[in-house]
Design a protein around this motif. Structure first.
Motif, mmCIF file in Angstrom:
data_model
loop_
_atom_site.group_PDB
_atom_site.id
_atom_site.type_symbol
_atom_site.label_atom_id
_atom_site.label_comp_id
_atom_site.label_asym_id
_atom_site.label_seq_id
_atom_site.Cartn_x
_atom_site.Cartn_y
_atom_site.Cartn_z
ATOM 1 N N PHE A 183 54.741 -54.577 96.275
ATOM 2 C CA PHE A 183 54.819 -55.928 95.706
ATOM 3 C C PHE A 183 53.581 -56.221 94.865
ATOM 4 O O PHE A 183 52.547 -55.554 94.990
ATOM 5 N N GLY A 184 53.710 -57.239 94.037
ATOM 6 C CA GLY A 184 52.578 -57.643 93.214
ATOM 7 C C GLY A 184 52.826 -59.000 92.601
ATOM 8 O O GLY A 184 53.959 -59.466 92.536
ATOM 9 N N VAL A 185 51.749 -59.622 92.170
ATOM 10 C CA VAL A 185 51.855 -60.944 91.553
ATOM 11 C C VAL A 185 51.293 -60.887 90.135
ATOM 12 O O VAL A 185 50.512 -59.987 89.796
ATOM 13 N N ILE A 186 51.698 -61.851 89.345
ATOM 14 C CA ILE A 186 51.134 -62.012 87.997
ATOM 15 C C ILE A 186 50.289 -63.275 87.999
ATOM 16 O O ILE A 186 50.761 -64.348 88.384
ATOM 17 N N LEU A 187 49.035 -63.115 87.595
ATOM 18 C CA LEU A 187 48.102 -64.236 87.588
ATOM 19 C C LEU A 187 47.374 -64.194 86.248
ATOM 20 O O LEU A 187 46.790 -63.153 85.904
ATOM 21 N N ALA A 188 47.411 -65.294 85.539
ATOM 22 C CA ALA A 188 46.763 -65.359 84.222
ATOM 23 C C ALA A 188 47.180 -64.157 83.370
ATOM 24 O O ALA A 188 46.388 -63.627 82.592
ATOM 25 N N GLY A 189 48.413 -63.748 83.532
ATOM 26 C CA GLY A 189 48.963 -62.676 82.696
ATOM 27 C C GLY A 189 48.804 -61.285 83.264
ATOM 28 O O GLY A 189 49.474 -60.355 82.825
ATOM 29 N N ILE A 247 41.507 -49.361 78.544
ATOM 30 C CA ILE A 247 40.141 -49.710 78.960
ATOM 31 C C ILE A 247 40.045 -51.227 79.049
ATOM 32 O O ILE A 247 40.077 -51.926 78.045
ATOM 33 N N LYS A 248 39.931 -51.733 80.277
ATOM 34 C CA LYS A 248 39.914 -53.172 80.462
ATOM 35 C C LYS A 248 38.528 -53.741 80.149
ATOM 36 O O LYS A 248 37.501 -53.172 80.543
ATOM 37 N N GLU A 249 38.530 -54.905 79.512
ATOM 38 C CA GLU A 249 37.289 -55.627 79.239
ATOM 39 C C GLU A 249 36.890 -56.405 80.490
ATOM 40 O O GLU A 249 37.735 -56.664 81.355
ATOM 41 N N PRO A 250 35.608 -56.797 80.594
ATOM 42 C CA PRO A 250 35.170 -57.536 81.791
ATOM 43 C C PRO A 250 36.040 -58.762 82.086
ATOM 44 O O PRO A 250 36.338 -59.045 83.251
ATOM 45 N N GLU A 251 36.474 -59.478 81.043
ATOM 46 C CA GLU A 251 37.307 -60.671 81.248
ATOM 47 C C GLU A 251 38.653 -60.282 81.865
ATOM 48 O O GLU A 251 39.260 -61.041 82.611
ATOM 49 N N GLU A 252 39.120 -59.106 81.516
ATOM 50 C CA GLU A 252 40.395 -58.644 82.075
ATOM 51 C C GLU A 252 40.217 -58.208 83.528
ATOM 52 O O GLU A 252 41.066 -58.476 84.376
ATOM 53 N N ILE A 253 39.108 -57.528 83.798
ATOM 54 C CA ILE A 253 38.865 -57.062 85.169
ATOM 55 C C ILE A 253 38.735 -58.253 86.113
ATOM 56 O O ILE A 253 39.238 -58.228 87.239
ATOM 57 N N GLU A 254 38.111 -59.321 85.625
ATOM 58 C CA GLU A 254 37.990 -60.540 86.430
ATOM 59 C C GLU A 254 39.383 -61.063 86.812
ATOM 60 O O GLU A 254 39.651 -61.416 87.961
ATOM 61 N N ARG A 255 40.287 -61.082 85.850
ATOM 62 C CA ARG A 255 41.652 -61.562 86.102
ATOM 63 C C ARG A 255 42.403 -60.598 87.033
ATOM 64 O O ARG A 255 43.159 -61.020 87.904
ATOM 65 N N ILE A 256 42.192 -59.317 86.821
ATOM 66 C CA ILE A 256 42.865 -58.328 87.673
ATOM 67 C C ILE A 256 42.378 -58.465 89.118
ATOM 68 O O ILE A 256 43.174 -58.417 90.062
ATOM 69 N N ARG A 257 41.079 -58.670 89.296
ATOM 70 C CA ARG A 257 40.555 -58.864 90.659
ATOM 71 C C ARG A 257 41.218 -60.065 91.325
ATOM 72 O O ARG A 257 41.564 -60.026 92.508
ATOM 73 N N ALA A 258 41.372 -61.133 90.571
ATOM 74 C CA ALA A 258 42.003 -62.334 91.135
ATOM 75 C C ALA A 258 43.465 -62.051 91.493
ATOM 76 O O ALA A 258 43.957 -62.484 92.543
#
Lengths: 368, 368
Positions: free
Chosen positions: B228-234, B142-153
């Motif tokens: 493919f995928g990227v890693i951004l802010a973890g 269950i992702k927290e809002p701060e995590e979802i923000e990073r995932i969106r980016a």
């Protein structure tokens, strides 16, 4: 431009399999379950990321799932290929449970506790699991000529990235931009990927021995430490260079020179018959004389091949005896916390008479 | 141009640590040894690649070696940091051996058999090890809002690589050259790295569900499958698109359309309260109707976050119930052996009311 690497000599998988069977015999094992990807690739040629190899007589068996059906049939040399519907490990256990003799080796350094439980839970009482460590890795330590050819190509391709970096490093650019240029060069030259996350650590960040490239900008003055490698035909390269942006003061020059000499001493200590720990000691001794040994916070090196870190360890007290065909890194470093760091790293082949530094890039201090 | 991603909301490590302590209590555990990197990062913020976290009262402890001294002191939020001379795991065992109460949880899905033996060998008889599975991973689902923000980016940055690929794909160019362009775009946009080895599989190679980019040239006619995928802010992104070079015949068009519809059906099946297996079933049903189900040889998806593959599995019979805050992939594929393959993949956020497909790139068949 795409350089196309063609390696004509196939690997001698049959010989590798025979050697492992001998090792199993010496360890009183009837069979062995191999789950570590690099070991699977080494023993039978499969490059996918899921599968279990069972070394047993009369014929080895390789289990994988439907995603790898075609790839397994094309790549696997020797073992019979079985495509499983569910977990390959469970299929292995069901097959092993039928065996009369015992025990079965597992790779204790790679198999997880829960995978071991899956195996053990499905086995009958006749069959016991025996923890082995490094059976395949010890074989892999001594590289065959076909492997050394591939390693040389990977080292050459990796070394070219240093030229790219020298052009890319400019104050104000980010560390990741430099890494981007380097990785683009690597891929364009046909690399399958990078050996590990490219390290570009500038200014005070160079004092972090394992600081991967970040969004931080390269400052106008200070060291830029790079540690990087490429994968080519399955084999890894690994090298480090440190350059200075702006004119370095005498302290920084002396620090660089000490690492340079420590690295040279390490390379010169490489020869068949010495313990890996002596290479570490040779490098460390130079830094001690320069009163910098306490800032050298890691070991001097490690083996490189299908994996970027593999045996032997080149560390304080390491007792593995160097033998012709081994390929190791020699990479001393000095890190002044919050200030500056320097690391210089080459790959070195142990030859019949000494060590051959494979990495061609220059090591005198480059000032940008 | 370097896009700089600034995420202002820090992660709530204290809450995560409290939740795990509750879970330990429910499992009658006195403490837990956490060795899996992504779990360590999730629980205390440390991003390095070596260290052991011990969840215990009154205060957690994080053990790492000298290479990570500065990094640990800067990043670790909550636990006391201990720098060990030798193996961190041995230091943990020595510390745990002093404890009066029992038992201690280990991460059975990650800890190796030999690491478990090191721990067990150093512990006194009072202290027993208890195999746990997915305690931290279940929290991470269950992702927290701060995590979802990073995932969106991360998803947005990853999605841009598709545009790069469309420009890079040309008959005669190698798959790795296309991958090189994509990865350069990623790095230049500030990605810390790729989520996994970029897949570019052209022509008959598109039929290999996990064929990484190779030196093979893109043919004049056929599918090119990219994953493919990227890693951004973890945080990772993960997507697949398949395009066609040259005019596709009606069979290939039909095959693409079937996968497209299967993927849409999968996305539409996402909502809170349904089992993950139902999403798999929805996608599979469409392919069954098109008589293509037997060529869909993998599962429909998986969770994504700090790791590119994490719970829940979205597979046949998977019983994890979808909940708001979960982020999964929906990625059906069809692979005709030695001929052609198509896969389409988006990341989907489970919301209060359904599923939100996060990946913005178009999915109608692109003909190049």
């Amino acid at each position: 431009m795409q350089t196309c690497y063609i390696f004509n000599c196939p690997m001698n998988y049959r010989l590798r399999q025979q050697k492992l069977m001998s090792a199993l015999g010496e360890n009183h094992l009837d069979a062995m379950v191999i789950t570590h990807g690099a070991n699977i690739r080494y023993l039978c040629g499969f490059t996918g990321s899921a599968g279990v190899l069972v070394a047993c007589s009369p014929r080895w068996v390789f289990y994988t799932d439907g995603r790898y059906r075609d790839q397994a049939r094309e790549q696997v040399k020797g073992p019979r290929v079985v495509i499983t519907k569910g977990s390959s490990l469970a299929a292995v256990a069901v097959e092993l449970a039928r065996r009369r003799r015992v025990p079965i080796g597992i790779e204790a350094d790679h198999l997880t506790v829960s995978a071991r439980s899956v195996l053990a839970g499905l086995l009958t009482k006749r069959v016991s699991l025996s923890e082995t460590s490094g059976l395949v890795e010890r074989q892999r330590m001594i590289k065959e000529p076909e492997e050394i050819e591939r390693i040389r190509a990977a080292v050459a391709a990796g070394s070219n990235l240093f030229s790219t970096a020298l052009k890319a490093i400019q104050p104000g650019r980010s560390e990741t931009e430099v890494a981007a240029e380097m990785e683009y060069t690597a891929r364009s030259a046909g690399a399958e990927g990078m050996s590990f996350d490219t390290i570009v650590a500038a200014g005070p960040r160079s004092a972090l021995p394992h600081g991967v490239a970040s969004a931080a900008a390269i400052p106008r003055h200070g060291f830029v430490l790079m540690d990087f490698g490429v994968i080519l035909a399955g084999y890894c390269s690994d090298m480090s260079r440190t350059v200075h942006v702006g004119k370095p003061d005498s302290t920084m020059r002396a620090m660089y020179q000490a690492v340079r000499e420590a690295q040279q001493a390490g390379i010169e200590a490489v020869r068949p018959g010495v313990e890996a720990g002596q290479v570490d000691q040779a490098a460390r001794r130079v830094l001690k004389a320069a009163s910098l040994a306490r800032y050298f916070t890691h070991s001097t090196g490690h083996g490189v091949g299908l994996e970027v870190h593999e045996p032997p360890r080149v560390a304080r007290g390491a007792t593995d005896v160097l033998q012709p065909g081994m390929v190791i890194t020699v990479e001393p470093g000095v890190y002044l916390p919050h200030q500056a760091g320097v690391r210089i790293e080459d790959m070195v082949l142990v030859t019949e008479h000494g060590g051959e530094a494979l990495t061609p890039a220059p090591k005198d201090l480059v000032v940008l």
